[in-house]
Design an enzyme around this catalytic site. Structure first.
Site, PDB file in Angstrom:
ATOM      1  N   GLU A 153       3.968  39.538  18.390  1.00 39.77           N
ATOM      2  CA  GLU A 153       4.052  39.814  19.833  1.00 39.77           C
ATOM      3  C   GLU A 153       4.381  41.267  20.189  1.00 39.77           C
ATOM      4  O   GLU A 153       5.314  41.535  20.945  1.00 39.77           O
ATOM      5  CB  GLU A 153       5.066  38.857  20.475  1.00 39.77           C
ATOM      6  N   GLU A 258      -0.008  28.442  16.153  1.00 41.09           N
ATOM      7  CA  GLU A 258       1.066  27.724  16.858  1.00 41.09           C
ATOM      8  C   GLU A 258       0.466  26.797  17.907  1.00 41.09           C
ATOM      9  O   GLU A 258       0.914  26.741  19.051  1.00 41.09           O
ATOM     10  CB  GLU A 258       2.028  28.727  17.514  1.00 41.09           C
TER      11      GLU A 258
HETATM   12  C1  XIL Z   1       9.901  29.015  19.596  1.00 40.60           C
HETATM   13  C2  XIL Z   1      10.531  27.782  18.952  1.00 40.60           C
HETATM   14  O1  XIL Z   1       9.574  26.747  18.914  1.00 40.60           O
HETATM   15  C3  XIL Z   1      11.752  27.345  19.753  1.00 40.60           C
HETATM   16  O2  XIL Z   1      12.433  26.286  19.068  1.00 40.60           O
HETATM   17  C4  XIL Z   1      12.695  28.520  19.958  1.00 40.60           C
HETATM   18  O3  XIL Z   1      13.752  28.137  20.794  1.00 40.60           O
HETATM   19  C5  XIL Z   1      11.973  29.710  20.573  1.00 40.60           C
HETATM   20  O4  XIL Z   1      10.852  30.044  19.758  1.00 40.60           O
HETATM   21  N1  XIL Z   1       5.965  32.268  19.821  1.00 40.60           N
HETATM   22  C6  XIL Z   1       6.469  32.291  18.542  1.00 40.60           C
HETATM   23  C7  XIL Z   1       7.386  31.214  18.096  1.00 40.60           C
HETATM   24  O5  XIL Z   1       6.038  33.137  17.734  1.00 40.60           O
HETATM   25  O6  XIL Z   1       8.311  31.668  17.133  1.00 40.60           O
HETATM   26  C8  XIL Z   1       8.123  30.583  19.258  1.00 40.60           C
HETATM   27  O7  XIL Z   1       8.863  29.472  18.752  1.00 40.60           O
HETATM   28  C9  XIL Z   1       7.140  30.158  20.334  1.00 40.60           C
HETATM   29  C10 XIL Z   1       6.367  31.339  20.850  1.00 40.60           C
END
Ligand code: XIL
Length: 369
Positions: A153, A258
């Site tokens: 990111e 994701e």
């Molecule tokens: C999220 C997790 O799923 C949550 O449990 C945590 O509270 C916050 O992070 N982008 C990413 C992930 O790269 O690491 C994030 O995961 C969601 C968005």
């Protein structure tokens, strides 16, 4: 001649036919075994195998794993001189035991940073941090972790660079430096840039420029991770397809890292997955607290079908598709961007049962041999 009980013969024939040809006996990972890895994100409890039923589902359906939280810097490197690998050791051992593809998430990210890292104010200290952090972690799992999200990111929505603590202290050189350090620590591991909304035109252009720059400056980058925190109606299949084509034209692998699809209302037209955006809830914002209506269930199944149809069309360019969580009941989307809602973003429901979305993903593929 030995007597053969015709009743038993009939039963065993039915059993044999079911086992060998019924699609129900397939699993996600088997169905897509010739195409790409099918992964999931594991919570700390899942890494520690706390629930046998969940564990069996993970091992049956998935052949790739990412740690949902425990490899983020606030957990692995809580203080300047202290690393904590207790859970990440268990995570890697779990993947090895189950012969899974193991993905490391994530090395350089502005969120879920240890507080001491946020306070780093000058370039000398930040340079030293990056070198120590990346080298220590990547070397530790050299040859055991298969791919890393080196930077997560780094972009704003308009494709410019996010003003993170890394950019502020080091300037944009931090990007290529991170990839160089990771490659030096493990020359064979696959290195990824990972982000959300990078299938949207402006941010995609920014990501392409960033990847080209890393390559031009001598960094090794093997792939791009499109997070895929998506909605029922956006992004369009066309934009996702353009993204697959444009990224792979750079000579890198494309992974969907994701994947989940929210079915809940979003009055702010919020896109993406900025973990720092949070809003107040209300009953209107949580319309399906008990069950998902059939009509929405069907829409979700159709959406997953069209996405996986596209993935199959471009399977030669896609390395991995990972869902963000194992089943609906534990999805982060129950608490983001509003706390305490009931969302239904994954192929397995809160009781670990297959949803129509699961069947629609499985049905697309023909691997029955
Ligand atoms: C999220 C997790 O799923 C949550 O449990 C945590 O509270 C916050 O992070 N982008 C990413 C992930 O790269 O690491 C994030 O995961 C969601 C968005």
């Amino acid at each position: 001649m030995k007597f053969i009980n015709p009743y038993l013969l009939a039963i065993s024939t039915v059993f044999f036919v079911n086992c060998s040809s019924n699609k129900e006996t397939l699993t996600l990972k088997d169905s897509y075994k010739n195409d790409f890895y099918i992964g999931t994100a594991l919570s700390a409890d899942q890494i520690e195998e706390k629930d046998a039923k969940v564990d069996s589902l993970i091992r049956t359906e998935f052949n790739a794993i990412t740690a949902e939280n425990i490899m983020k810097s606030m957990y692995t490197h809580p203080q300047k001189d202290k690393y904590d690998f207790t859970l990440s050791d268990k995570f890697v051992a779990y993947g090895e035991k189950n012969k899974m593809f193991i993905h490391g998430h994530t090395l350089i990210w502005h969120s879920q940073l240890a507080p001491w890292m946020e306070k780093i104010a000058d370039s000398t200290e930040m340079k030293a941090f990056m070198k120590d952090h990346i080298t220590t972690i990547v070397s530790k799992y050299k040859g055991r972790i298969n791919s890393w999200d080196v930077v997560n990111e780094a972009l704003n929505e308009d494709g410019t660079l996010r003003p993170s603590v890394f950019l502020k202290t080091l300037g944009e050189k931090y990007l290529v430096d991170a990839f160089k350090l990771a490659a030096k620590a493990d020359p064979k591991v696959d290195l990824y840039y990972n982000d959300y909304n990078i299938e949207e035109p402006a941010k995609r252009a920014g990501a392409i420029a960033l990847i080209k720059k890393i390559k031009a400056e001598g960094g090794k980058i093997d792939g791009v991770g499109i997070q895929g925190h998506w909605r029922l109606h956006s992004p369009s299949i066309e934009e996702i397809e353009k993204s697959i084509l444009e990224y792979s034209a750079l000579g890198i692998k494309v992974a969907f890292t994701e994947l989940d699809i929210t079915v809940l209302p979003n009055p702010w037209d919020l896109k993406g997955a900025d973990v720092n955006q949070n809003f107040e809830g209300s009953a209107k914002m949580n319309p399906y607290p008990k069950t998902l209506p059939d009509s929405v269930q069907t829409k979700l199944a159709e959406r997953y079908a069209s996405i996986f149809k596209l993935f199959l069309k471009h399977k030669d360019k896609i390395s991995r598709v990972t869902f963000w969580g194992v089943y609906d009941g534990q999805s982060w989307l129950n608490d983001w961007p509003i706390k305490g809602r009931t969302n239904y973003p994954l192929p397995f429901d809160k009781d670990l049962k297959h949803k129509p979305a699961y069947d629609s993903i499985l049905k697309l593929n023909k691997t029955e041999e």
